[in-house]
Motif scaffolding. Structure first.
Motif, mmCIF file in Angstrom:
data_model
loop_
_atom_site.group_PDB
_atom_site.id
_atom_site.type_symbol
_atom_site.label_atom_id
_atom_site.label_comp_id
_atom_site.label_asym_id
_atom_site.label_seq_id
_atom_site.Cartn_x
_atom_site.Cartn_y
_atom_site.Cartn_z
ATOM 1 N N GLU A 1 38.458 28.258 73.979
ATOM 2 C CA GLU A 1 38.854 28.607 72.624
ATOM 3 C C GLU A 1 40.111 29.457 72.626
ATOM 4 N N ASP A 2 40.131 30.470 73.444
ATOM 5 C CA ASP A 2 41.260 31.392 73.418
ATOM 6 C C ASP A 2 41.316 32.157 74.728
ATOM 7 N N ILE B 1 43.536 34.224 75.976
ATOM 8 C CA ILE B 1 43.917 35.639 75.911
ATOM 9 C C ILE B 1 42.749 36.485 75.438
ATOM 10 N N ALA B 2 42.059 35.989 74.397
ATOM 11 C CA ALA B 2 40.922 36.752 73.890
ATOM 12 C C ALA B 2 39.861 36.887 74.971
#
Lengths: 233, 423
Positions: B300-301, B303-304
């Motif tokens: 999904e992400d 960096i997150a």
């Protein structure tokens, strides 16, 4: 709590930080302000070890983390709310928050979750809603809540006011003040200089990779240079 | 507008003629050593012309037809039913699945040998697709060389049996683990890559393995492949007419039944079924575990996910390793089923088909992937009569799927509440 000593950071051959020294003491709110491209985000990313500093030292609670891998840094009592929120938009609010407490036990997470819901009653209302369908302000609250789920002693916020309505920004800053009252150290990076300095105990002004000014928040607000450059005169 | 329609309709009719006549009408006939081009017979020509006329008429009156179609009310009123409670649905789902598995257990005893053989192949593809689903669907890492791990599993068993006389049951975990090791090894260099770059590197890896198998003649037999791969045994009972190995007994003699070639086929099917169910359950478990959630978080992400303290290295490597492990499983079963393997079986097209199954089924969704595996394996078999057009139909189906249901047959459902309409 967090000390940067003469940190240089490079992207390839380009030097983005030219020897930055910043100190954040326990229990303070420290604001870092600067224009676009000054290196604010780079500085935060250097703290997180991605990219790592090419020289100088980053010390977190007395431990040198300059060369530590990102994953390890992010598990050692520090937490970041990344720029642009970066929530998991396909997951529900609750799932997002649990992702924040990924490395904690289930029972512990339940307790922290209750606490986060106390801070952000709005999130409790939206518990089972997909995060991507919420408003920007709610997403920012979620991003902060998610960062709190790992029970950090220090939280780093990268432009929490980005793209939000003034009234929501007001709320977010109130919450940041509340975090300090709970004993969490806050390192705030902002373009919204007025609000950030108003709230901060101390502030730094970053310009093209160098610290130009450092003082208490109040003094910086009163400083004519700062007023000219960042507060619109 | 009418003139415009007429022009368009004429054009479409001509295109129909130009395409349909050579495909349907012209035949290459071998007469002795010469090949001659035969024209179509009258009926074909008439039907091609009729088709062109139909296309012409439809295009000419397209607007009218479509408006008539739209005005007809749909016979099915939009369903007004309440969304089922999530846990209730989950319970029903698990009951239905258990039922299907039980049916699948008894099914082979009532159908033909060919059908069981085909079903075994379907199960192998299900295993492969479930494994690739971890890498592509859950972790979001586009892997175009997945067939390499399948090959590793198959060749491990083939070579171990040839050189060391190792049996199926011993080779199964070894093949899977070796494939997992390869997955782990591939994971390292591709850690930093994303998207297109990752796809190209994995594609290259798949080709390396295939070419290596093709050229390392002294070990793998090169293009000649490896034959004589033994069938699996049931607690030391062999399924052949005569016992091949010292100390073993044959299945039909032990139970005092007449020998039948079907026993072996059914036994292989059952093994594949058990392994496929095992694969599904293990991966299902992984999906619920923190490691599964970290795969999805990274997809999904990135960096997150990293900001929450997840290690990119560990997450990606675990996805690659686990995905490869199940490909090794499937490879071992495949080698045993075929009795003979060669690099021919592990070409890029295989990777593409497995990937197509995952995409078709809906990334990350297990039931969807199983359905897609069944569809993709069986449909070409059913369409054998038009074998020349199989790949054409397959491609057209893929394109249509991507237009109408880009999320796949059965996209993953997540827990969420439905907001009731405001009065």
């Amino acid at each position: 709590m967090l000390v940067l000593e003469d940190v240089h950071t490079h992207y390839g051959k380009i030097e983005a930080l030219h020897g930055v020294s910043v100190e954040v003491n326990k229990g303070e709110i420290v604001s870092l302000i600067g224009a676009n491209g000054a290196g604010k985000t780079t500085l935060l990313m250097t703290v997180c070890g991605n990219p790592q500093a090419s020289s100088g030292r980053v010390i977190l609670e007395g431990r040198d983390i300059t060369r530590a891998p990102t994953a390890e840094i992010m598990r050692s009592g520090i937490s970041i709310v990344p720029e642009g929120r970066r929530i998991f938009s396909g997951l529900t609010v609750e799932e997002n928050l649990f992702m924040g407490g990924f490395f904690n036990g289930k029972a512990e997470n339940r307790k922290t979750l209750e606490h986060v819901y106390e801070l952000f009653p709005r999130l409790k209302e939206r518990e089972l809603q997909r995060a991507g369908t919420m408003s920007g302000g709610e997403q920012q609250m979620l991003a902060i809540g998610r960062a709190l789920m790992s029970k950090p002693r220090m939280i780093i916020l990268d432009e929490p006011s980005l793209g939000l309505a003034p009234i929501i920004i007001q709320q977010i800053f109130e919450i940041i003040g509340h975090l300090r009252d709970e004993g969490i150290t806050v390192f705030l990076v902002e373009q919204n200089a007025h609000q950030a300095l108003n709230l901060a105990d101390r502030g730094y002004v970053l310009e093209t990779g160098r610290i130009r000014l450092q003082d208490t928040g109040k003094n910086l607000l009163a400083n004519p240079d700062v007023q000219n450059a960042y507060l619109g005169g | 507008m009418a003139a415009n329609n007429l022009k368009h309709a004429l054009f479409c009719a001509v295109v129909t003629l130009v395409i349909a006549y050579p495909i349907l009408g012209l035949n290459l006939e071998a007469q002795g050593i010469n090949v001659t081009l035969e024209g179509a017979d009258a009926s074909t020509v008439i039907s091609v012309l009729a088709a062109a006329v139909v296309v012409f008429l439809f295009q000419l009156f397209r607007d009218n037809i479509l408006s008539v179609l739209k005005s007809v009310p749909s016979p099915l009123p939009k369903s007004q039913k309440e969304p089922m409670a999530e846990n209730k649905r989950a319970r029903i789902e698990s009951w239905v699945l258990t039922g299907i598995v039980i049916l699948a257990l008894f099914w082979p005893f009532f159908v033909s040998r060919g059908a069981v053989d085909l079903a075994t192949l379907v199960l192998i593809y299900i295993m492969l697709a479930l494994g690739l689903n971890v890498v592509v669907g859950l972790a979001g890492l586009l892997d175009l060389g997945y067939v390499a791990f399948y090959a590793v599993g198959a060749y491990t068993f083939a070579l171990l049996s040839q050189y060391a006389g190792v049996s199926f049951w011993v080779a199964l975990p070894i093949g899977a683990c070796l494939a997992a090791l390869f997955g782990f090894t591939l994971g390292f260099p591709v850690l930093r890559l994303r998207g297109d770059y990752l796809a190209i590197v994995t594609l290259g890896f798949g080709e390396i393995i295939r070419i290596l198998l093709n050229n390392w003649t002294s070990l793998t037999g090169g293009p000649n492949g490896v034959g004589g791969i033994p069938d699996p045994t049931l607690f030391g009972m062999e399924f052949g007419r005569r016992v091949k190995e010292e100390g073993n007994v044959s299945f039909h003699e032990t139970f005092g039944i007449a020998y039948s070639g079907e026993h072996k086929v059914i036994f292989l099917y059952l093994i594949a079924l058990v392994l496929a169910v095992f694969t599904a359950l293990v991966i299902r478990r992984f999906m619920r575990m923190p490691v599964g959630r970290s795969w999805e978080a990274l997809r999904e992400d990135e960096i997150a996910a990293r900001s929450l303290g997840m290690s990119r290295t560990a997450v990606k490597l675990s996805a690659f390793t686990i995905g490869a492990f199940f490909a090794g499983f499937a490879g071992t079963v495949f080698a045993s089923k075929q009795g003979f393997i060669s690099p021919e079986s592990f070409v890029f097209l295989e990777s593409a088909i497995i990937l197509a199954i995952v995409v078709l089924g809906g990334m990350g969704s297990q039931i969807g992937v199983v359905l897609a595996a069944i569809a993709v394996t069986i449909l070409p078999e059913l369409a054998r009569e038009f074998s020349e057009y199989r790949m054409l139909i397959f491609g057209a189906a893929m394109v249509l799927m991507m237009i109408w249901r880009p999320q796949g047959l059965m996209p993953v459902r997540r827990i969420h509440i439905e907001l009731s309409k405001q009065e």
